[in-house]
Design an enzyme around this catalytic site. Structure first.
Site, PDB file in Angstrom:
ATOM      1  N   GLU A   1      16.993  65.383  55.034  1.00 26.57           N
ATOM      2  CA  GLU A   1      16.071  66.373  55.590  1.00 26.57           C
ATOM      3  C   GLU A   1      15.130  66.992  54.561  1.00 26.57           C
ATOM      4  OE1 GLU A   1      17.649  68.960  58.687  1.00 26.57           O
ATOM      5  OE2 GLU A   1      19.534  67.872  58.593  1.00 26.57           O
TER       6      GLU A   1
ATOM      7  N   LYS B   1      17.408  73.669  66.643  1.00 20.76           N
ATOM      8  CA  LYS B   1      17.104  74.107  68.006  1.00 20.76           C
ATOM      9  C   LYS B   1      15.603  74.227  68.258  1.00 20.76           C
ATOM     10  CE  LYS B   1      21.142  77.105  67.904  1.00 20.76           C
ATOM     11  NZ  LYS B   1      21.232  77.019  66.456  1.00 20.76           N
TER      12      LYS B   1
ATOM     13  N   HIS C   1      24.170  86.441  60.825  1.00 14.57           N
ATOM     14  CA  HIS C   1      25.229  86.558  61.821  1.00 14.57           C
ATOM     15  C   HIS C   1      26.531  87.027  61.176  1.00 14.57           C
ATOM     16  CE1 HIS C   1      23.369  83.384  64.668  1.00 14.57           C
ATOM     17  NE2 HIS C   1      23.081  84.598  65.080  1.00 14.57           N
ATOM     18  N   TYR C   2      27.273  87.824  61.917  1.00  9.07           N
ATOM     19  CA  TYR C   2      28.664  88.091  61.564  1.00  9.07           C
ATOM     20  C   TYR C   2      29.430  88.165  62.880  1.00  9.07           C
ATOM     21  CZ  TYR C   2      32.860  89.531  59.337  1.00  9.07           C
ATOM     22  OH  TYR C   2      34.138  89.546  58.876  1.00  9.07           O
TER      23      TYR C   2
ATOM     24  N   PRO D   1      29.611  84.362  61.111  1.00  8.57           N
ATOM     25  CA  PRO D   1      28.661  83.253  61.075  1.00  8.57           C
ATOM     26  C   PRO D   1      29.258  81.993  61.713  1.00  8.57           C
ATOM     27  CG  PRO D   1      29.720  83.499  58.954  1.00  8.57           C
ATOM     28  CD  PRO D   1      30.221  84.635  59.818  1.00  8.57           C
ATOM     29  N   SER D   2      28.392  81.084  62.091  1.00  9.66           N
ATOM     30  CA  SER D   2      28.873  79.818  62.661  1.00  9.66           C
ATOM     31  C   SER D   2      29.364  78.871  61.567  1.00  9.66           C
ATOM     32  CB  SER D   2      27.788  79.158  63.501  1.00  9.66           C
ATOM     33  OG  SER D   2      26.597  79.055  62.758  1.00  9.66           O
ATOM     34  N   TYR D   3      28.914  79.077  60.330  1.00  8.29           N
ATOM     35  CA  TYR D   3      29.446  78.333  59.184  1.00  8.29           C
ATOM     36  C   TYR D   3      29.393  79.251  57.970  1.00  8.29           C
ATOM     37  CZ  TYR D   3      24.415  77.327  58.816  1.00  8.29           C
ATOM     38  OH  TYR D   3      23.049  77.429  58.769  1.00  8.29           O
TER      39      TYR D   3
ATOM     40  N   HIS E   1      23.441  82.125  55.010  1.00  6.19           N
ATOM     41  CA  HIS E   1      22.168  81.688  55.559  1.00  6.19           C
ATOM     42  C   HIS E   1      21.556  82.827  56.364  1.00  6.19           C
ATOM     43  CE1 HIS E   1      25.214  80.771  58.603  1.00  6.19           C
ATOM     44  NE2 HIS E   1      24.262  80.839  59.521  1.00  6.19           N
ATOM     45  N   VAL E   2      20.244  82.807  56.452  1.00  8.11           N
ATOM     46  CA  VAL E   2      19.499  83.865  57.140  1.00  8.11           C
ATOM     47  C   VAL E   2      18.617  83.219  58.200  1.00  8.11           C
ATOM     48  CG1 VAL E   2      17.816  85.727  56.865  1.00  8.11           C
ATOM     49  CG2 VAL E   2      19.535  85.330  55.081  1.00  8.11           C
TER      50      VAL E   2
END
Length: 164
Positions: free
Chosen positions: A12, A34, A95-96, A98-100, A104-105
């Site tokens: 990527e 997404k 996120h809290y 987070p998904s991983y 990351h922001v």
């Protein structure tokens, strides 16, 4: 592993919108999977930090303020330059939970209701910076409320111990 592949430019690399290559205070900005990049109404990018020792909001201290400020300012500038979207039209958050667990922001268009952008999960980066600047240990001490889906493993753990 896909995060590390992006950071190491094994995959990527052509999708990178912006990079600050500093190993301590740098990051890459890439479109979220997404977002199809065809319209700006649902603009969605992710800043992935180069550091591997910062997993989530809970790890952040005053030491990380240069990194967080870089992400905020340079991310906004890169999006304005590339897509013509001003900072005032962006929602920038972590996120809290987070998904991983690699810091990351998220950068989304202000009007776009991205998954996890609600108050139960999203913490605005500007607020995070202010909180850490006020108290370096803010996120180690603070109780953080977050929503869980019924199918998430953590929710099942809470059920097992009778907390739900």
């Amino acid at each position: 592993q896909w995060i590390y592949n992006i950071l190491e430019k094994k995959s990527e690399a052509d999708r990178i919108i912006y990079e600050n290559s500093d190993p301590c205070n740098g990051f890459v900005l890439v479109p979220d999977l997404k977002w199809n990049q065809n319209q700006l109404d649902d603009l969605y990018l992710i800043a992935l930090v180069h550091r591997r020792d910062v997993k989530s909001l809970r790890d952040l201290t005053a030491e990380h303020l240069p990194l967080l400020r870089n992400i905020l300012q340079e991310g906004q500038d890169a999006i304005t330059k590339r897509f013509g979207v001003p900072a005032s039209r962006l929602r920038i958050y972590l996120h809290y939970q987070p998904s991983y667990y690699h810091l990351h922001v998220h950068f989304t268009a202000l009007g776009y209701e991205a998954p996890g952008s609600s108050v139960e999960r999203a913490h605005l980066l500007a607020d995070v910076i202010d909180n850490v600047a006020t108290d370096s240990m803010y996120y180690q001490k603070r109780a953080l409320t977050f929503a869980l889906r019924a199918d998430e493993p953590l929710f099942k753990k809470f059920q097992e111990v009778g907390r739900v």
